[in-house]
Design a protein around this motif. Sequence first.
Motif, PDB file in Angstrom:
ATOM      1  N   GLN A   1       5.630  -2.737   7.184  1.00 41.97           N
ATOM      2  CA  GLN A   1       6.331  -2.837   5.912  1.00 41.97           C
ATOM      3  C   GLN A   1       5.421  -3.426   4.844  1.00 41.97           C
ATOM      4  OE1 GLN A   1       9.596  -1.734   5.242  1.00 41.97           O
ATOM      5  NE2 GLN A   1       8.868  -2.061   3.152  1.00 41.97           N
ATOM      6  N   PHE A   2       4.591  -4.378   5.234  1.00 45.66           N
ATOM      7  CA  PHE A   2       3.638  -4.992   4.302  1.00 45.66           C
ATOM      8  C   PHE A   2       2.737  -3.923   3.677  1.00 45.66           C
ATOM      9  CE2 PHE A   2      -0.542  -6.740   3.384  1.00 45.66           C
ATOM     10  CZ  PHE A   2      -0.247  -7.888   2.649  1.00 45.66           C
ATOM     11  N   HIS A   3       2.205  -3.024   4.508  1.00 43.24           N
ATOM     12  CA  HIS A   3       1.317  -1.975   3.999  1.00 43.24           C
ATOM     13  C   HIS A   3       2.074  -0.980   3.114  1.00 43.24           C
ATOM     14  CE1 HIS A   3      -2.251  -3.277   6.037  1.00 43.24           C
ATOM     15  NE2 HIS A   3      -1.681  -3.230   7.219  1.00 43.24           N
ATOM     16  N   ARG A   4       3.311  -0.639   3.491  1.00 45.63           N
ATOM     17  CA  ARG A   4       4.115   0.270   2.662  1.00 45.63           C
ATOM     18  C   ARG A   4       4.395  -0.355   1.302  1.00 45.63           C
ATOM     19  NH1 ARG A   4       7.211   1.586   7.424  1.00 45.63           N
ATOM     20  NH2 ARG A   4       8.810   0.107   6.761  1.00 45.63           N
ATOM     21  N   ASP A   5       4.726  -1.636   1.301  1.00 48.99           N
ATOM     22  CA  ASP A   5       5.006  -2.326   0.043  1.00 48.99           C
ATOM     23  C   ASP A   5       3.792  -2.317  -0.880  1.00 48.99           C
ATOM     24  OD1 ASP A   5       7.557  -2.882   0.908  1.00 48.99           O
ATOM     25  OD2 ASP A   5       7.123  -4.950   1.510  1.00 48.99           O
ATOM     26  N   ARG A   6       2.605  -2.572  -0.306  1.00 44.86           N
ATOM     27  CA  ARG A   6       1.403  -2.627  -1.143  1.00 44.86           C
ATOM     28  C   ARG A   6       1.024  -1.253  -1.668  1.00 44.86           C
ATOM     29  NH1 ARG A   6       3.649  -6.943   0.352  1.00 44.86           N
ATOM     30  NH2 ARG A   6       2.655  -8.805  -0.475  1.00 44.86           N
ATOM     31  N   ALA A   7       1.293  -0.223  -0.896  1.00 40.73           N
ATOM     32  CA  ALA A   7       1.035   1.137  -1.373  1.00 40.73           C
ATOM     33  C   ALA A   7       1.964   1.468  -2.548  1.00 40.73           C
ATOM     34  CB  ALA A   7       1.225   2.134  -0.238  1.00 40.73           C
ATOM     35  N   ARG A   8       3.220   1.056  -2.443  1.00 42.91           N
ATOM     36  CA  ARG A   8       4.174   1.261  -3.546  1.00 42.91           C
ATOM     37  C   ARG A   8       3.718   0.494  -4.784  1.00 42.91           C
ATOM     38  NH1 ARG A   8       9.772   2.107  -3.161  1.00 42.91           N
ATOM     39  NH2 ARG A   8      10.105   0.058  -4.120  1.00 42.91           N
ATOM     40  N   ASP A   9       3.289  -0.748  -4.587  1.00 41.33           N
ATOM     41  CA  ASP A   9       2.835  -1.564  -5.717  1.00 41.33           C
ATOM     42  C   ASP A   9       1.668  -0.897  -6.433  1.00 41.33           C
ATOM     43  OD1 ASP A   9       4.742  -3.329  -4.855  1.00 41.33           O
ATOM     44  OD2 ASP A   9       3.343  -4.855  -4.124  1.00 41.33           O
ATOM     45  N   LEU A  10       0.757  -0.303  -5.653  1.00 37.20           N
ATOM     46  CA  LEU A  10      -0.410   0.348  -6.246  1.00 37.20           C
ATOM     47  C   LEU A  10       0.005   1.554  -7.078  1.00 37.20           C
ATOM     48  CD1 LEU A  10      -3.479   0.232  -6.422  1.00 37.20           C
ATOM     49  CD2 LEU A  10      -3.593   1.700  -4.390  1.00 37.20           C
ATOM     50  N   ARG A  11       0.982   2.330  -6.575  1.00 39.51           N
ATOM     51  CA  ARG A  11       1.464   3.486  -7.332  1.00 39.51           C
ATOM     52  C   ARG A  11       2.148   3.042  -8.624  1.00 39.51           C
ATOM     53  NH1 ARG A  11       2.777   5.350  -2.087  1.00 39.51           N
ATOM     54  NH2 ARG A  11       4.990   4.809  -2.321  1.00 39.51           N
ATOM     55  N   LEU A  12       2.918   1.957  -8.535  1.00 37.32           N
ATOM     56  CA  LEU A  12       3.578   1.440  -9.731  1.00 37.32           C
ATOM     57  C   LEU A  12       2.559   0.973 -10.771  1.00 37.32           C
ATOM     58  CD1 LEU A  12       6.475  -0.562  -8.048  1.00 37.32           C
ATOM     59  CD2 LEU A  12       6.780   1.330  -9.653  1.00 37.32           C
ATOM     60  N   ARG A  13       1.514   0.287 -10.307  1.00 33.63           N
ATOM     61  CA  ARG A  13       0.468  -0.167 -11.227  1.00 33.63           C
ATOM     62  C   ARG A  13      -0.211   1.023 -11.911  1.00 33.63           C
ATOM     63  NH1 ARG A  13      -0.389  -5.232 -12.996  1.00 33.63           N
ATOM     64  NH2 ARG A  13      -2.637  -4.881 -12.967  1.00 33.63           N
ATOM     65  N   ALA A  14      -0.433   2.090 -11.134  1.00 37.86           N
ATOM     66  CA  ALA A  14      -1.075   3.283 -11.698  1.00 37.86           C
ATOM     67  C   ALA A  14      -0.210   3.919 -12.781  1.00 37.86           C
ATOM     68  CB  ALA A  14      -1.371   4.292 -10.595  1.00 37.86           C
ATOM     69  N   LEU A  15       1.106   3.741 -12.678  1.00 37.07           N
ATOM     70  CA  LEU A  15       2.022   4.283 -13.678  1.00 37.07           C
ATOM     71  C   LEU A  15       2.175   3.358 -14.886  1.00 37.07           C
ATOM     72  CD1 LEU A  15       4.816   5.593 -11.268  1.00 37.07           C
ATOM     73  CD2 LEU A  15       3.234   6.998 -12.628  1.00 37.07           C
ATOM     74  N   GLY A  16       1.555   2.181 -14.817  1.00 36.81           N
ATOM     75  CA  GLY A  16       1.603   1.262 -15.948  1.00 36.81           C
ATOM     76  C   GLY A  16       2.587   0.118 -15.808  1.00 36.81           C
ATOM     77  N   PHE A  17       3.236  -0.002 -14.651  1.00 36.79           N
ATOM     78  CA  PHE A  17       4.190  -1.083 -14.448  1.00 36.79           C
ATOM     79  C   PHE A  17       3.478  -2.368 -14.016  1.00 36.79           C
ATOM     80  CE2 PHE A  17       6.847   2.678 -13.821  1.00 36.79           C
ATOM     81  CZ  PHE A  17       7.946   2.360 -14.600  1.00 36.79           C
ATOM     82  N   VAL A  18       4.048  -3.492 -14.403  1.00 37.94           N
ATOM     83  CA  VAL A  18       3.637  -4.793 -13.878  1.00 37.94           C
ATOM     84  C   VAL A  18       4.554  -5.097 -12.694  1.00 37.94           C
ATOM     85  CG1 VAL A  18       3.462  -7.254 -14.362  1.00 37.94           C
ATOM     86  CG2 VAL A  18       2.876  -5.593 -16.133  1.00 37.94           C
ATOM     87  N   VAL A  19       3.978  -5.461 -11.548  1.00 41.86           N
ATOM     88  CA  VAL A  19       4.763  -5.656 -10.330  1.00 41.86           C
ATOM     89  C   VAL A  19       4.683  -7.112  -9.886  1.00 41.86           C
ATOM     90  CG1 VAL A  19       5.161  -4.919  -7.956  1.00 41.86           C
ATOM     91  CG2 VAL A  19       4.254  -3.288  -9.637  1.00 41.86           C
ATOM     92  N   THR A  20       5.839  -7.712  -9.663  1.00 41.17           N
ATOM     93  CA  THR A  20       5.925  -9.056  -9.092  1.00 41.17           C
ATOM     94  C   THR A  20       6.751  -8.975  -7.824  1.00 41.17           C
ATOM     95  OG1 THR A  20       5.825 -10.126 -11.267  1.00 41.17           O
ATOM     96  CG2 THR A  20       6.724 -11.429  -9.461  1.00 41.17           C
ATOM     97  N   ARG A  21       6.212  -9.495  -6.750  1.00 43.33           N
ATOM     98  CA  ARG A  21       6.929  -9.475  -5.470  1.00 43.33           C
ATOM     99  C   ARG A  21       7.289 -10.911  -5.096  1.00 43.33           C
ATOM    100  NH1 ARG A  21       7.904  -5.673  -1.896  1.00 43.33           N
ATOM    101  NH2 ARG A  21       6.653  -4.197  -3.100  1.00 43.33           N
ATOM    102  N   LEU A  22       8.582 -11.183  -4.964  1.00 44.05           N
ATOM    103  CA  LEU A  22       9.057 -12.523  -4.653  1.00 44.05           C
ATOM    104  C   LEU A  22       9.515 -12.613  -3.208  1.00 44.05           C
ATOM    105  CD1 LEU A  22      11.184 -13.303  -7.845  1.00 44.05           C
ATOM    106  CD2 LEU A  22       8.840 -13.993  -7.363  1.00 44.05           C
ATOM    107  N   THR A  23       9.105 -13.657  -2.524  1.00 44.75           N
ATOM    108  CA  THR A  23       9.529 -13.874  -1.144  1.00 44.75           C
ATOM    109  C   THR A  23      10.835 -14.656  -1.109  1.00 44.75           C
ATOM    110  OG1 THR A  23       8.363 -15.985  -0.900  1.00 44.75           O
ATOM    111  CG2 THR A  23       7.116 -13.969  -0.422  1.00 44.75           C
ATOM    112  N   TRP A  24      11.496 -14.611   0.037  1.00 41.04           N
ATOM    113  CA  TRP A  24      12.715 -15.410   0.252  1.00 41.04           C
ATOM    114  C   TRP A  24      12.416 -16.873  -0.020  1.00 41.04           C
ATOM    115  CZ3 TRP A  24      14.091 -19.581   3.136  1.00 41.04           C
ATOM    116  CH2 TRP A  24      15.450 -19.807   3.353  1.00 41.04           C
ATOM    117  N   GLU A  25      11.278 -17.353   0.472  1.00 37.02           N
ATOM    118  CA  GLU A  25      10.924 -18.759   0.306  1.00 37.02           C
ATOM    119  C   GLU A  25      10.751 -19.139  -1.157  1.00 37.02           C
ATOM    120  OE1 GLU A  25      10.114 -17.484   4.369  1.00 37.02           O
ATOM    121  OE2 GLU A  25       9.481 -16.679   2.428  1.00 37.02           O
ATOM    122  N   GLN A  26      10.132 -18.253  -1.949  1.00 39.38           N
ATOM    123  CA  GLN A  26       9.934 -18.540  -3.370  1.00 39.38           C
ATOM    124  C   GLN A  26      11.260 -18.660  -4.117  1.00 39.38           C
ATOM    125  OE1 GLN A  26       7.171 -15.188  -4.011  1.00 39.38           O
ATOM    126  NE2 GLN A  26       5.815 -16.645  -5.026  1.00 39.38           N
TER     127      GLN A  26
END
Length: 274
Positions: free
Chosen positions: A222-247
């Motif tokens: 899941q970690f790798h899938r999430d980072r691949a999604r984040d990279l695609r979003l960045r390529a489209l111009g989005f700013v991505v913030t990922r928050l953990t349960w702990e945060q």
Amino acid sequence: MRIRGIVHRRDLPLRGISETERRRLLRQGRVRRVATWYVTPEAPEDLLPILQRGARATCLTAAEHHGLWTPLHSGAHVYRPRGLSPDQLGEEEVGHGRGLRCWPDTDPVAALPLALDHAARCLSAPEAAILFESALHRRKLSMDAVARCVAGLPRTLRTPFSRLSSRAESGTETAVRWWLESLRVTVVPQVWIPAVGRVDLKLGTNWIIECDSVRYHDNLEQFHRDRARDLRLRALGFVVTRLTWEQVFLEWEATSEHLLTALRRRDHRKKLPR
């Protein structure tokens, strides 16, 4: 709510257990008596002290048994009959109800509408919203049923729950969205982004916030899938913030300060590249 391994004495005949059979099961040690209940080894241990005192689980404790996403908490939440005074509850038990004359049923755990009613009166609105939205997302209750629950609350408590959504997929997401909405930030849950899929929260034009729904997220795939999604979003111009349960639930003071700093820069108002 019925719980496996726990039967009220009045329900024994309905389960096909005669008086003779009841005594035999007790002699054999296959069941034991806890106040007015008969329990087997598969009964959840956290409920037995509550039942022994003549109370029943409600609010956050009931929500857990109903399979809802619940925020971090300690102690058991119980509702009690009129004959049981508040000082007779356990040291870490949180009492609910106004001294019921009699139980509405013979179940050991409060029905979900009653548990949510107690939660709305006990917790902060954002905490209670986590339970309401989890019930909607997991299809434990319909939006109409939730609306009836809210309508039964005092007027001062009803107002915030007009913001309830069936689209939130985790308590973490609900907590973050409700905080953003309290700041009057435009935020949309579960937005579909072409070539990416659904994202948890979209702020303004270009800020995506993804919220981990579990504690100690350690699924490597899941970690790798999430980072691949984040990279695609960045390529489209989005700013991505990922928050953990702990945060969100353990480090919220620091987390919210960082989010506020970004909001004040109004970066989320920038146009996406064409």
